[in-house]
Design a protein around this motif. Structure first.
Motif, short mmCIF file in Angstrom:
data_model
loop_
_atom_site.label_atom_id
_atom_site.label_comp_id
_atom_site.label_asym_id
_atom_site.label_seq_id
_atom_site.Cartn_x
_atom_site.Cartn_y
_atom_site.Cartn_z
N LEU A 66 0.83 -1.20 0.00
CA LEU A 66 0.00 0.00 0.00
C LEU A 66 0.86 1.25 0.00
N GLN A 67 0.22 2.38 -0.27
CA GLN A 67 0.91 3.66 -0.33
C GLN A 67 1.58 3.99 1.01
N GLY A 68 2.81 4.40 0.92
CA GLY A 68 3.51 4.86 2.12
C GLY A 68 3.96 3.75 3.05
N SER A 69 3.87 2.49 2.61
CA SER A 69 4.24 1.40 3.51
C SER A 69 5.77 1.27 3.64
N GLY A 70 6.48 1.87 2.70
CA GLY A 70 7.95 1.83 2.78
C GLY A 70 8.62 1.07 1.65
N LYS A 71 7.93 0.90 0.54
CA LYS A 71 8.49 0.11 -0.58
C LYS A 71 9.78 0.71 -1.13
N THR A 72 9.74 2.02 -1.45
CA THR A 72 10.90 2.64 -2.08
C THR A 72 12.11 2.63 -1.14
N THR A 73 11.87 3.00 0.12
CA THR A 73 12.94 2.96 1.12
C THR A 73 13.50 1.56 1.26
N THR A 74 12.60 0.57 1.31
CA THR A 74 13.02 -0.82 1.49
C THR A 74 13.80 -1.33 0.28
N LEU B 245 12.64 -7.20 8.75
CA LEU B 245 11.97 -6.17 9.55
C LEU B 245 12.63 -4.83 9.25
N GLY B 246 11.82 -3.83 8.95
CA GLY B 246 12.35 -2.47 8.79
C GLY B 246 12.34 -1.79 10.14
N THR B 247 13.52 -1.34 10.57
CA THR B 247 13.62 -0.86 11.95
C THR B 247 13.98 0.61 12.06
N GLY B 248 13.79 1.39 10.98
CA GLY B 248 14.08 2.81 11.08
C GLY B 248 14.11 3.47 9.72
N GLU B 249 14.23 4.79 9.72
CA GLU B 249 14.22 5.52 8.45
C GLU B 249 15.57 5.45 7.76
N LYS B 250 16.61 5.19 8.53
CA LYS B 250 17.96 5.15 7.94
C LYS B 250 18.09 3.98 6.97
N THR C 264 7.59 -3.16 8.03
CA THR C 264 8.35 -1.93 8.26
C THR C 264 7.84 -1.19 9.49
N LYS C 265 8.62 -0.23 9.91
CA LYS C 265 8.27 0.67 11.02
C LYS C 265 8.04 -0.08 12.33
N VAL C 266 8.75 -1.18 12.50
CA VAL C 266 8.65 -1.89 13.78
C VAL C 266 9.35 -1.09 14.88
N ASP C 267 10.06 -0.03 14.48
CA ASP C 267 10.67 0.86 15.47
C ASP C 267 9.64 1.83 16.05
N GLY C 268 8.48 1.90 15.43
CA GLY C 268 7.45 2.83 15.90
C GLY C 268 6.70 2.29 17.11
N TYR D 125 3.18 6.61 -11.08
CA TYR D 125 1.96 7.34 -10.73
C TYR D 125 2.24 8.56 -9.87
N ARG D 126 3.11 8.40 -8.89
CA ARG D 126 3.41 9.54 -8.02
C ARG D 126 4.56 10.31 -8.67
N PRO D 127 4.35 11.59 -8.93
CA PRO D 127 5.35 12.37 -9.68
C PRO D 127 6.77 12.24 -9.12
N THR E 147 12.21 10.13 -8.98
CA THR E 147 13.31 10.92 -8.41
C THR E 147 13.74 10.36 -7.06
N GLN E 148 12.78 9.99 -6.22
CA GLN E 148 13.09 9.45 -4.90
C GLN E 148 14.03 8.26 -5.00
N LEU E 149 13.73 7.34 -5.92
CA LEU E 149 14.57 6.15 -6.07
C LEU E 149 15.94 6.52 -6.64
N1 GTP Z 1 10.51 4.70 11.21
C1 GTP Z 1 10.51 4.08 10.03
N2 GTP Z 1 10.15 4.73 8.94
C2 GTP Z 1 10.16 4.08 7.75
C3 GTP Z 1 10.55 2.71 7.67
N3 GTP Z 1 10.45 2.35 6.37
C4 GTP Z 1 10.03 3.45 5.70
N4 GTP Z 1 9.84 4.49 6.52
C5 GTP Z 1 9.35 5.84 6.19
O1 GTP Z 1 8.06 5.74 5.65
C6 GTP Z 1 7.83 6.77 4.71
C7 GTP Z 1 7.32 6.18 3.40
O2 GTP Z 1 8.37 5.41 2.83
P1 GTP Z 1 8.45 5.11 1.27
O3 GTP Z 1 9.58 4.19 1.07
O4 GTP Z 1 8.39 6.34 0.48
O5 GTP Z 1 7.09 4.30 1.09
P2 GTP Z 1 6.44 3.77 -0.29
O6 GTP Z 1 5.73 2.50 0.03
O7 GTP Z 1 7.44 3.71 -1.34
O8 GTP Z 1 5.39 4.91 -0.56
P3 GTP Z 1 4.60 5.15 -1.97
O9 GTP Z 1 5.62 5.02 -3.04
O10 GTP Z 1 4.06 6.52 -1.83
O11 GTP Z 1 3.54 4.13 -2.03
C8 GTP Z 1 9.14 7.49 4.55
O12 GTP Z 1 9.11 8.67 5.33
C9 GTP Z 1 10.16 6.52 5.13
O13 GTP Z 1 11.28 7.18 5.67
C10 GTP Z 1 10.94 2.03 8.88
O14 GTP Z 1 11.27 0.85 8.91
N5 GTP Z 1 10.90 2.77 10.02
#
Ligand code: GTP
Ligand code: MG
Length: 442
Positions: A107-115, A271-276, A246-250, A138-140, A144-146
């Motif tokens: 889903l949107q914002g779940s952390g795909k690109t970061t992961t 497990l995603g444990t942070g934004e880094k 992801t975001k198990v640090d939350g 889809y998202r402009p 660039t983010q990747l």
């Molecule tokens: N604290 C924390 N933040 C995370 C983690 N993984 C991702 N994030 C944050 O979650 C937000 C969304 O991450 P994205 O990687 O952009 O998520 P996405 O699924 O690609 O989002 P869309 O492309 O919009 O669908 C960003 O602010 C990340 O920094 C994590 O494991 N821990």
């Protein structure tokens, strides 16, 4: 994220521990509380039900192991069943001919690109040459983010702008990887607010075009129960090979992590444990279970104690200490028990509160010394062990010869033993100290 659950479970175990002996009623009450704690942590109710049933069955059916206190036995069963529920350790199955394609969905914002970037980094660290593919048109800002992440990590990104259909971009990406000699391709795909048919159809098309060996759902642990439903939906439609939570640090309550494997049958892999960018952990059910119970060291101690420690015997020793009738024979018995439990210094490190005492003790009493002490006591007659006073000069010589030691060593041991008896008697006046010592020597 498991803080709350951990606290609650520990409170339950502590209460059980106060009972001394457990009746079936106590176990049932304990299980009721564990059940509540899990439900409050947002664990799926069916998972909780199964879990409690399994723990109950094991707790009732368990042979009464004399070596464990009853509450330790419950901790052990809960730990085992938690591991069982969490599934197998997560590892990527990069099988077949390279390049191996890993497709990330969610889903949107779940952390795909970061992961995607986190995974690429880990793969490079283990000797792979990853290529990331920008499959979200889809998202402009998605492309660039990747690309920014790729530049940061100095890793290649394949993109074709926003006007090419994602299945084609992904198929091209695989070709590009082959051309560059990249052995792993990571596909970043678009997220949606909820599962809709159009999105699923597109993911199916990407899957067909890029033939991933791993299709991983990236799910946000903060969404709790909803994450479980989402995983079910994705799995039914496109078929998942793994989950990344992801975001198990939350401050999520942890329910999703515990439920997802059990409900979907799909293994958790990371497990995603942070934004880094390095905050991605391979998933190990035993580690997570220990983290949830918050008692890693205690669990290790339970394991060892099980093979060597006899509670009944400890009680007998404690009584003897109290009555100051502790003999060299008992001393020997205790030594042999300790020996079975492993290297002395390691054991001392694990006993809570031993930190200050341990350095001295382990330096003074090495395992080699333990062996010599044992040999000396073994060379005594039973009468001598019970009444060390009768050990005169000629007996000392005989004992030294029989044990391959010296009269000085025999003297030293007898002195140590007398001192220990004195110390134990003093400690006996304060009950707490004595308990601690019996535990240590038992
Ligand atoms: N604290 C924390 N933040 C995370 C983690 N993984 C991702 N994030 C944050 O979650 C937000 C969304 O991450 P994205 O990687 O952009 O998520 P996405 O699924 O690609 O989002 P869309 O492309 O919009 O669908 C960003 O602010 C990340 O920094 C994590 O494991 N821990
Ligand atoms: Mg994204």
């Amino acid at each position: 994220m498991f803080e709350n659950l951990t606290e609650k479970l520990q409170a339950v175990f502590k209460r059980l521990g106060k009972r001394g002996t457990l009746r079936e009623g106590d176990v049932d009450e304990g299980l009721r509380e564990i059940r509540l704690a899990l439900l409050e942590a947002d664990v799926h109710y069916k998972v909780v039900k199964d879990f409690i049933a399994r723990v109950h069955e094991k707790a009732i059916g368990a042979e009464i192991t004399k070596s464990l206190r009853p509450e330790q036995q419950i901790v052990k069963i809960v730990h085992q069943e938690l591991i069982e529920t969490l599934g197998e350790p997560g590892r990527l199955e990069l099988t077949g001919p390279a390049p191996h394609v890993i497709m990330l969905v969610g889903l949107q914002g779940s952390g795909k690109t970061t992961t995607a970037a986190k995974l690429a980094l880990q793969l490079r660290q283990t000797g792979h040459l990853p290529l990331m593919v920008a499959g979200d048109t889809y998202r402009p800002a998605a492309i660039t983010q990747l690309e920014v992440l790729g530049r940061q990590l100095e890793l290649p990104v394949h993109s074709e702008g926003q006007n090419v259909p994602p299945p084609k971009i992904c198929a091209d990406g695989v070709r590009e990887a082959r051309r560059r000699g990249s052995d792993v391709v990571i596909l970043d795909t678009a997220g949606r607010l909820q599962i809709d048919d159009e999105m699923m159809a597109e993911l199916e098309a990407v899957k067909k075009a890029a033939k991933p060996v791993e299709t991983l759902l990236v799910a946000d642990a903060m969404t709790g129960q909803e994450a479980v439903n989402v995983a079910g939906g994705f799995h039914q439609r496109i078929g998942l090979t793994g989950l990344i939570l992801t975001k198990v640090d939350g401050d999520a309550r942890g329910g999703a992590a515990i439920s997802m494997r059990a409900v979907t049958g799909v293994p958790i892999k990371f497990l995603g444990t942070g934004e880094k960018i390095d905050a991605l952990e391979a998933f190990y059910p035993d580690r997570l279970a220990s983290r949830i119970l918050g008692m890693g060291d205690v669990l290790t101690l339970i394991e060892r104690a099980e093979s060597a420690f006899d509670e009944e015997q400890a009680e007998r020793m404690e009584r003897k200490l109290r009555e100051a009738s502790f003999t060299l024979e008992d001393f020997l018995e205790q030594f042999q028990q300790i020996k079975q439990m492993g290297p002395l210094s390691q054991l001392l490190d694990m006993v809570p509160g031993m930190g200050q005492l341990a350095p001295n003790l382990s330096a003074e009493v090495t395992d080699e010394q333990l062996k010599r002490i044992e040999a000396i006591i073994l060379s005594m007659t039973p009468e001598e062990r019970r009444k060390p006073k009768i050990i005169d000069g000629s007996r000392k010589r005989r004992i030294a010869q029989g044990s391959g030691t010296s009269v000085q060593e025999v003297n030293a041991l007898l002195n140590q033993f007398r001192q220990m008896q004195k110390m134990l008697k003093q400690l006996g006046k304060g009950k707490r100290g004595m308990r601690g010592l019996t535990r240590l020597f038992g």
